[in-house]
Design an enzyme around this catalytic site. Sequence first.
Site, PDB file in Angstrom:
ATOM      1  N   HIS A  19      23.475  -2.523   4.049  1.00 57.81           N
ATOM      2  CA  HIS A  19      23.959  -2.854   5.398  1.00 57.81           C
ATOM      3  C   HIS A  19      24.140  -4.370   5.546  1.00 57.81           C
ATOM      4  O   HIS A  19      25.143  -4.833   6.090  1.00 57.81           O
ATOM      5  CB  HIS A  19      22.963  -2.371   6.468  1.00 57.81           C
ATOM      6  CG  HIS A  19      22.840  -0.885   6.573  1.00 57.81           C
ATOM      7  ND1 HIS A  19      21.624  -0.240   6.557  1.00 57.81           N
ATOM      8  CD2 HIS A  19      23.778   0.097   6.695  1.00 57.81           C
ATOM      9  CE1 HIS A  19      21.816   1.070   6.689  1.00 57.81           C
ATOM     10  NE2 HIS A  19      23.113   1.301   6.763  1.00 57.81           N
ATOM     11  N   LYS A  47      18.024  14.096  16.438  1.00 53.00           N
ATOM     12  CA  LYS A  47      16.822  14.213  15.605  1.00 53.00           C
ATOM     13  C   LYS A  47      15.886  13.021  15.825  1.00 53.00           C
ATOM     14  O   LYS A  47      16.321  11.944  16.234  1.00 53.00           O
ATOM     15  CB  LYS A  47      17.208  14.360  14.132  1.00 53.00           C
ATOM     16  CG  LYS A  47      18.087  13.251  13.664  1.00 53.00           C
ATOM     17  CD  LYS A  47      18.599  13.464  12.265  1.00 53.00           C
ATOM     18  CE  LYS A  47      19.393  12.231  11.943  1.00 53.00           C
ATOM     19  NZ  LYS A  47      20.113  11.937  10.935  1.00 53.00           N
ATOM     20  N   ARG A  88      30.973   3.775   0.264  1.00 52.91           N
ATOM     21  CA  ARG A  88      30.320   3.763  -1.042  1.00 52.91           C
ATOM     22  C   ARG A  88      31.110   4.677  -1.967  1.00 52.91           C
ATOM     23  O   ARG A  88      32.200   4.366  -2.361  1.00 52.91           O
ATOM     24  CB  ARG A  88      28.853   4.199  -0.887  1.00 52.91           C
ATOM     25  CG  ARG A  88      27.999   3.144  -0.210  1.00 52.91           C
ATOM     26  CD  ARG A  88      26.727   3.706   0.338  1.00 52.91           C
ATOM     27  NE  ARG A  88      27.012   4.648   1.413  1.00 52.91           N
ATOM     28  CZ  ARG A  88      26.106   5.148   2.242  1.00 52.91           C
ATOM     29  NH1 ARG A  88      24.854   4.829   2.101  1.00 52.91           N
ATOM     30  NH2 ARG A  88      26.474   5.974   3.193  1.00 52.91           N
ATOM     31  N   SER A  99      20.139   4.740   3.527  1.00 52.10           N
ATOM     32  CA  SER A  99      18.883   4.814   4.275  1.00 52.10           C
ATOM     33  C   SER A  99      18.072   6.027   3.824  1.00 52.10           C
ATOM     34  O   SER A  99      16.840   5.952   3.730  1.00 52.10           O
ATOM     35  CB  SER A  99      19.166   4.910   5.774  1.00 52.10           C
ATOM     36  OG  SER A  99      19.817   3.750   6.219  1.00 52.10           O
TER      37      SER A  99
END
Length: 159
Positions: A18, A42, A91, A129
């Site tokens: 990031h 969540k 990515r 992450s």
Amino acid sequence: MKHRAIYPGSFDPPTFGHLDIIERGAGLYDELIVAIGSNSEKAPYLPVEQRKAALSECVQKWPNVRVETFNGLLVDFATQHQAMVLLRGLRAISDYDYEFRIALANRRLNPQIETVFLIATEEFSFLASSVVREVARLGGNYQQFVPEPVAKLIANRQV
Ligand code: ADP
């Protein structure tokens, strides 16, 4: 006119991947707002206020970068901040499908706002992450993947 971009994400937790996008984005635009979305249903890994504090500390070296949180539609947040660009990182090809759908949905919602993609730096292209969360959970060396303020939060995390 100032060119302002938004870099949105969950940043749960923020990683060196990031920060790489933030550094490059800061070089491309007059102002970059890192926008932490707190919509998710969540339970977060780190509370949003902790993510904001750690990221704010990490971006201090770039005077044209600041960190905010947002609820609701990203295109509305962008409009409120007069930003015409949404910055995202790509990515592997596996990111593409998701990013493509979100970018097209956002374009339908507001055709004036463009999504711009930066290709991940090779060094960080594996880093997500979710990888950090999993390595930390299994007792591995997650510190190599995250800046120090984030490593501290993970170490002190209440489970
Ligand atoms: P989201 O939950 O919205 O996908 P993330 O926090 O996972 O948010 O990621 C935010 C953005 O940063 C996404 O565009 C993602 O592809 C990008 N990103 C995440 N990790 C990296 C990395 N290692 N290199 C480049 N871009 C990355």
